[in-house]
Design a protein around this motif. Structure first.
Motif, PDB file in Angstrom:
ATOM      1  N   ARG A   1       1.057  -1.375  -0.251  1.00  0.00           N
ATOM      2  CA  ARG A   1      -0.292   0.124   0.141  1.00  0.00           C
ATOM      3  C   ARG A   1       0.637   1.054  -0.485  1.00  0.00           C
ATOM      4  O   ARG A   1       0.833   2.207  -0.457  1.00  0.00           O
ATOM      5  CB  ARG A   1      -1.128   0.061   0.950  1.00  0.00           C
ATOM      6  N   LEU A   2       2.179   1.379   0.946  1.00  0.00           N
ATOM      7  CA  LEU A   2       2.707   2.043   0.537  1.00  0.00           C
ATOM      8  C   LEU A   2       3.191   2.699  -0.712  1.00  0.00           C
ATOM      9  O   LEU A   2       3.947   4.229  -1.208  1.00  0.00           O
ATOM     10  CB  LEU A   2       3.955   2.328   1.994  1.00  0.00           C
ATOM     11  N   GLN A   3       4.212   1.550  -1.211  1.00  0.00           N
ATOM     12  CA  GLN A   3       4.212   2.046  -2.689  1.00  0.00           C
ATOM     13  C   GLN A   3       3.777   2.542  -3.406  1.00  0.00           C
ATOM     14  O   GLN A   3       3.706   3.695  -4.791  1.00  0.00           O
ATOM     15  CB  GLN A   3       5.142   0.840  -3.528  1.00  0.00           C
ATOM     16  N   GLN A   4       2.042   2.369  -3.385  1.00  0.00           N
ATOM     17  CA  GLN A   4       1.046   2.534  -4.628  1.00  0.00           C
ATOM     18  C   GLN A   4       0.590   3.857  -4.118  1.00  0.00           C
ATOM     19  O   GLN A   4       0.534   5.192  -4.737  1.00  0.00           O
ATOM     20  CB  GLN A   4       0.015   1.771  -4.086  1.00  0.00           C
TER      21      GLN A   4
ATOM     22  N   ARG B   1       5.109  15.105  -7.668  1.00  0.00           N
ATOM     23  CA  ARG B   1       4.654  16.455  -6.317  1.00  0.00           C
ATOM     24  C   ARG B   1       5.692  16.274  -5.756  1.00  0.00           C
ATOM     25  O   ARG B   1       5.610  17.976  -5.009  1.00  0.00           O
ATOM     26  CB  ARG B   1       2.940  16.304  -5.607  1.00  0.00           C
ATOM     27  N   ILE B   2       6.372  15.593  -5.350  1.00  0.00           N
ATOM     28  CA  ILE B   2       7.341  16.032  -3.882  1.00  0.00           C
ATOM     29  C   ILE B   2       8.798  15.775  -4.821  1.00  0.00           C
ATOM     30  O   ILE B   2       9.565  14.800  -6.334  1.00  0.00           O
ATOM     31  CB  ILE B   2       7.510  14.726  -3.198  1.00  0.00           C
ATOM     32  N   ASP B   3       9.875  16.260  -4.005  1.00  0.00           N
ATOM     33  CA  ASP B   3      11.363  15.580  -4.280  1.00  0.00           C
ATOM     34  C   ASP B   3      11.381  14.689  -2.584  1.00  0.00           C
ATOM     35  O   ASP B   3      10.877  14.902  -1.929  1.00  0.00           O
ATOM     36  CB  ASP B   3      12.049  17.286  -3.714  1.00  0.00           C
ATOM     37  N   THR B   4      12.889  14.091  -3.179  1.00  0.00           N
ATOM     38  CA  THR B   4      12.619  12.944  -1.989  1.00  0.00           C
ATOM     39  C   THR B   4      14.331  13.092  -1.596  1.00  0.00           C
ATOM     40  O   THR B   4      15.485  14.215  -2.142  1.00  0.00           O
ATOM     41  CB  THR B   4      12.787  11.505  -2.462  1.00  0.00           C
ATOM     42  N   PRO B   5      14.547  13.263  -1.014  1.00  0.00           N
ATOM     43  CA  PRO B   5      14.187  12.405   0.202  1.00  0.00           C
ATOM     44  C   PRO B   5      13.010  13.426   0.972  1.00  0.00           C
ATOM     45  O   PRO B   5      12.729  14.523   1.031  1.00  0.00           O
ATOM     46  CB  PRO B   5      15.175  11.836   1.674  1.00  0.00           C
ATOM     47  N   ALA B   6      11.809  12.336   1.418  1.00  0.00           N
ATOM     48  CA  ALA B   6      10.700  13.233   2.286  1.00  0.00           C
ATOM     49  C   ALA B   6       9.910  12.800   2.904  1.00  0.00           C
ATOM     50  O   ALA B   6      10.005  10.925   3.219  1.00  0.00           O
ATOM     51  CB  ALA B   6      10.147  13.988   1.075  1.00  0.00           C
ATOM     52  N   PRO B   7       9.765  13.244   4.047  1.00  0.00           N
ATOM     53  CA  PRO B   7       8.904  12.017   5.194  1.00  0.00           C
ATOM     54  C   PRO B   7       7.285  11.953   4.914  1.00  0.00           C
ATOM     55  O   PRO B   7       6.640  13.318   4.841  1.00  0.00           O
ATOM     56  CB  PRO B   7       8.993  12.619   6.246  1.00  0.00           C
ATOM     57  N   ILE B   8       7.271  11.326   4.905  1.00  0.00           N
ATOM     58  CA  ILE B   8       5.290  11.256   3.945  1.00  0.00           C
ATOM     59  C   ILE B   8       4.896  10.449   5.209  1.00  0.00           C
ATOM     60  O   ILE B   8       4.521   9.378   6.040  1.00  0.00           O
ATOM     61  CB  ILE B   8       5.340  10.194   3.296  1.00  0.00           C
ATOM     62  N   VAL B   9       3.589  11.160   5.518  1.00  0.00           N
ATOM     63  CA  VAL B   9       2.898  10.621   6.783  1.00  0.00           C
ATOM     64  C   VAL B   9       1.283  10.764   6.492  1.00  0.00           C
ATOM     65  O   VAL B   9       0.789  11.340   5.219  1.00  0.00           O
ATOM     66  CB  VAL B   9       2.195  11.952   7.547  1.00  0.00           C
ATOM     67  N   LEU B  10       0.578   9.234   6.371  1.00  0.00           N
ATOM     68  CA  LEU B  10      -0.909   8.851   6.118  1.00  0.00           C
ATOM     69  C   LEU B  10      -1.267   9.216   7.044  1.00  0.00           C
ATOM     70  O   LEU B  10      -1.689   9.149   8.381  1.00  0.00           O
ATOM     71  CB  LEU B  10      -0.686   7.274   5.862  1.00  0.00           C
TER      72      LEU B  10
ATOM     73  N   MET C   1      -2.622   7.794  10.895  1.00  0.00           N
ATOM     74  CA  MET C   1      -1.720   8.461  11.989  1.00  0.00           C
ATOM     75  C   MET C   1      -3.500   8.498  13.422  1.00  0.00           C
ATOM     76  O   MET C   1      -3.355   8.756  13.922  1.00  0.00           O
ATOM     77  CB  MET C   1      -1.691   9.613  11.664  1.00  0.00           C
ATOM     78  N   GLN C   2      -4.615   8.743  12.177  1.00  0.00           N
ATOM     79  CA  GLN C   2      -5.575   9.249  12.984  1.00  0.00           C
ATOM     80  C   GLN C   2      -6.043   8.144  13.620  1.00  0.00           C
ATOM     81  O   GLN C   2      -6.626   8.092  14.958  1.00  0.00           O
ATOM     82  CB  GLN C   2      -6.605  10.337  12.129  1.00  0.00           C
ATOM     83  N   GLY C   3      -5.967   6.765  13.563  1.00  0.00           N
ATOM     84  CA  GLY C   3      -6.850   5.327  13.905  1.00  0.00           C
ATOM     85  C   GLY C   3      -5.611   5.458  14.785  1.00  0.00           C
ATOM     86  O   GLY C   3      -5.609   4.972  15.834  1.00  0.00           O
ATOM     87  N   ASN C   4      -4.126   5.535  15.174  1.00  0.00           N
ATOM     88  CA  ASN C   4      -3.472   5.200  15.959  1.00  0.00           C
ATOM     89  C   ASN C   4      -3.921   6.708  17.206  1.00  0.00           C
ATOM     90  O   ASN C   4      -4.071   5.941  17.894  1.00  0.00           O
ATOM     91  CB  ASN C   4      -2.400   5.726  15.815  1.00  0.00           C
ATOM     92  N   ILE C   5      -3.812   7.746  16.428  1.00  0.00           N
ATOM     93  CA  ILE C   5      -4.715   8.478  18.097  1.00  0.00           C
ATOM     94  C   ILE C   5      -5.652   8.035  19.081  1.00  0.00           C
ATOM     95  O   ILE C   5      -5.479   7.841  20.001  1.00  0.00           O
ATOM     96  CB  ILE C   5      -4.649   9.920  17.523  1.00  0.00           C
TER      97      ILE C   5
ATOM     98  N   ASP D   1      -3.098  10.514   2.641  1.00  0.00           N
ATOM     99  CA  ASP D   1      -3.731   9.357   2.797  1.00  0.00           C
ATOM    100  C   ASP D   1      -3.824   8.137   2.355  1.00  0.00           C
ATOM    101  O   ASP D   1      -2.797   8.256   1.475  1.00  0.00           O
ATOM    102  CB  ASP D   1      -5.164  10.033   3.137  1.00  0.00           C
ATOM    103  N   SER D   2      -3.963   7.075   2.734  1.00  0.00           N
ATOM    104  CA  SER D   2      -3.522   5.465   2.038  1.00  0.00           C
ATOM    105  C   SER D   2      -4.643   5.714   1.015  1.00  0.00           C
ATOM    106  O   SER D   2      -3.828   4.777   0.008  1.00  0.00           O
ATOM    107  CB  SER D   2      -4.990   4.503   3.142  1.00  0.00           C
ATOM    108  N   THR D   3      -5.024   6.888   0.153  1.00  0.00           N
ATOM    109  CA  THR D   3      -4.670   6.605  -1.258  1.00  0.00           C
ATOM    110  C   THR D   3      -3.962   7.241  -1.584  1.00  0.00           C
ATOM    111  O   THR D   3      -3.936   7.329  -2.837  1.00  0.00           O
ATOM    112  CB  THR D   3      -6.240   7.527  -2.117  1.00  0.00           C
ATOM    113  N   GLY D   4      -3.209   8.422  -1.533  1.00  0.00           N
ATOM    114  CA  GLY D   4      -1.886   9.299  -1.958  1.00  0.00           C
ATOM    115  C   GLY D   4      -2.952  10.485  -2.300  1.00  0.00           C
ATOM    116  O   GLY D   4      -1.758  11.182  -3.365  1.00  0.00           O
ATOM    117  N   THR D   5      -4.164  10.424  -2.517  1.00  0.00           N
ATOM    118  CA  THR D   5      -4.362  11.684  -3.829  1.00  0.00           C
ATOM    119  C   THR D   5      -4.273  12.624  -2.535  1.00  0.00           C
ATOM    120  O   THR D   5      -4.191  13.528  -3.587  1.00  0.00           O
ATOM    121  CB  THR D   5      -6.174  11.502  -3.092  1.00  0.00           C
ATOM    122  N   SER D   6      -4.382  13.120  -1.628  1.00  0.00           N
ATOM    123  CA  SER D   6      -4.877  14.536  -1.068  1.00  0.00           C
ATOM    124  C   SER D   6      -2.776  14.958  -0.317  1.00  0.00           C
ATOM    125  O   SER D   6      -2.615  13.492  -0.504  1.00  0.00           O
ATOM    126  CB  SER D   6      -5.546  14.559   0.370  1.00  0.00           C
ATOM    127  N   LEU D   7      -2.740  15.883  -0.544  1.00  0.00           N
ATOM    128  CA  LEU D   7      -1.871  16.464   0.084  1.00  0.00           C
ATOM    129  C   LEU D   7      -0.909  17.730   0.524  1.00  0.00           C
ATOM    130  O   LEU D   7      -1.555  18.716   0.067  1.00  0.00           O
ATOM    131  CB  LEU D   7      -0.587  16.551  -1.487  1.00  0.00           C
TER     132      LEU D   7
END
Lengths: 368, 368
Positions: B3-6, B14-23, B27-31, B350-356
């Motif tokens: 799922r992360l690769q997707q 839309r991004i440059d690497t290296p970059a920290p990506i947060v889903l 994260m909200q599920g963990n909270i 998010d898990s779909t990679g659409t929002s940024l």
């Protein structure tokens, strides 16, 4: 190295810990010494700014005679370009994708920009990024000399230079990094010999396809004293500006030449044979091992045996000093480069501890 | 974890690497999950912000029900206080000296401030720092439960609380950190038992000198599922918000609950069985060992066998995938907390990679 403790005692009321302290006079001595060495051997100096990420220090390197700077990523190059540095070598096999395409194009407009490349796909991507002005970008072919990190085999350098030229980019030379020279004095010398052999082969490769190697660029602080071959045109040392325990162990600097240390306070002392400092892995990084430790207190045999994020476990050998809670001590890092990452500013003083300036770590962060 | 690769494939232009990506959804599920757990066991949650250093994430933790935040140093506390957080526990044995005296006084004016202390000298220094308003500062006595880091013996807690009260500070309870629970599931349970025993002894010590222990504060993400004793009033987990490979190995999170990874690009592939990523120790820190590696590519068995500053050496086991130069891959850190240190912002999707969205790492740096 009790001189560092004296400096700290003079500063202590004006700073908070943990803090990176730079001795400007010792640093200037390092800059001047390496510049003098390079001048005597007819080498250009192009210091790597990853070690300090600080515009003010970059300026002093240029004033001393450096021909330009080396950066490790596009972000660092952008910060220094914005500050007026106009001759920048991105000594990294840059992959031009995402928003980096436009960033590289902009950089090439504001500075003479050279970037590393070690494969054809990366060269194609760089050419695509440059659009209809590929000739604004100079390419330096990276070859491997034994570190087995990035870099093409030296024999491939000619073909890569040709691929760059075919796309309208400007191939100007070759570079390598003798990273396998970081394990002892003999290793340093051998790695420098490997470096010379690889660069010589790569230069012949370029000449074989009709590309003149204007740039023949060598690393690094540990190997530079052996990098005086006539094939080399420039050196890219980074760590020399501050020095650190790793370089002192290798014989690449003396302990008196170390110009940066981290001031830390003893915050807890309940465990026998140990005190806790407020210098952890976010301040010092986690460079070292349980055996050699993760940094040492200058002038003593005490080393950090473990680092959590905000806690450093300072092991106190029998009969050694046992600083009480509240004591501020100078911690010398094993590897200085990651230290600047976590701090907004360097506390800059001199060997007397009287002056105090704060220089921003301008390219802190900026990792991509 | 493909799922992360997707997600990455959707983001990559839309991004440059290296970059920290947060889903953000993970994260909200963990909270929410940890808040729900705490609610069921009548525990307050006071998350440690050192893990994210991000005001926006702190706000989500508060919205979910956290009573306030935990900070690891004065700088972090200042950043969050300036953003409106008004209930802050500095869970660290703070030494109030230098310019920290005035900073602590100012913090205590803008928030309900609790600070840790584990010795009388530190208590005296805190009282001196507070001038004629010592009662604005609440003190929580730190005791050790087996990690042998900071913290007084639990039997000493009463005397320390009394020393604080004598100087006009307000002792409100005790805290500990079961850091010896980070080596396996049994160790987690045993460390939690040690924690309960130490806190129980310390609470009795406070009661013995007439101080009521309003706060009985426990760590940590690995131990929290065993920290439901009735003596404990609050938990201070940090890592739970993102998760990481260390917590997954300990059974403290599942791989699907990992909400942060570092996007890295393959930049070189000349060495057989290895490719080089642009994710080095400045992006990922140097957490791990040559044996377990320094981080792994999600959904594969490939791990980083070595990290230089801007180069990660990704070892490719036989028969495993061999990403070509230019491929962007998701690198999951062993220990997530140091990752935010080197970045200006988190790339939040998010898990779909659409929002940024881009959320600043507000307390990046700020180590003292």
């Amino acid at each position: 190295m009790n001189r560092l403790q004296q400096v700290l005692d003079a500063l202590v009321e004006r700073i908070d810990t943990p803090a990176p302290i730079v001795l400007a006079d010792v640093m200037q001595g390092n800059i001047d010494r390496i510049q003098g060495f390079a001048d005597r051997h007819d080498l250009k100096v192009r210091p790597h700014v990853k070690t300090h990420k600080c515009v003010e220090i970059g300026r002093r390197q240029i004033e001393a005679g450096a021909v330009g700077i080396t950066a490790g990523n596009v972000g660092e190059a952008e910060v220094f370009a914005a500050a007026g540095f106009d001759d920048i070598f991105l000594a990294y096999p840059i992959w031009a994708a995402g928003t980096k395409r436009a960033r590289i194009r902009r950089l090439a407009e504001s500075a003479r920009l050279r970037v590393g490349a070690d494969n054809v796909a990366a060269i194609e991507a760089l050419a695509d990024a440059m659009g209809d002005e590929p000739d604004r970008l100079q390419v330096v072919i990276e070859v491997d000399c034994g570190a087995r990190r990035s870099g093409a085999p030296p024999e491939a350098a000619g073909d890569l230079a040709l691929a760059a030229r075919k796309r309208g980019l400007v191939p100007v030379g070759v570079f390598t990094y003798p990273g396998h020279g970081c394990v002892g004095r003999d290793a340093r010398r051998r790695a420098a010999q490997d470096q010379e052999a690889a660069l010589t082969t790569a230069v012949r490769g370029l000449e074989g396809v009709g590309v003149s190697a204007e740039v023949v660029s060598a690393g690094s602080t540990p190997t530079l004293e052996f990098s005086t071959s006539s094939v080399i045109t420039e050196i890219r040392p980074g760590e020399y500006v501050f020095g650190d325990l790793n370089n002192a162990r290798l014989g690449a600097c003396t302990e008196d030449q170390i110009a940066l240390f981290v001031a830390g306070t003893v915050v807890s002392d309940w465990v026998p044979g140990q005190v806790i400092l407020d210098v952890g892995n976010k301040a010092l990084s986690k460079e070292g091992s349980p055996e050699i430790g993760y940094g040492g207190v200058a002038g003593t045999k005490a080393v950090l045996s473990k680092v959590n994020e905000y806690h450093g476990f300072l092991l106190l050998p029998d009969g050694e000093f046992r600083p009480s809670v509240g004591t501020v001590v100078p911690v010398v890092p094993n590897h200085v480069c990651p230290v600047v990452l976590g701090f907004e500013e360097l506390i800059v003083t001199d060997s007397t501890g009287t002056s105090l300036e704060r220089w921003p770590v301008d390219a802190r962060g900026f990792l991509n």
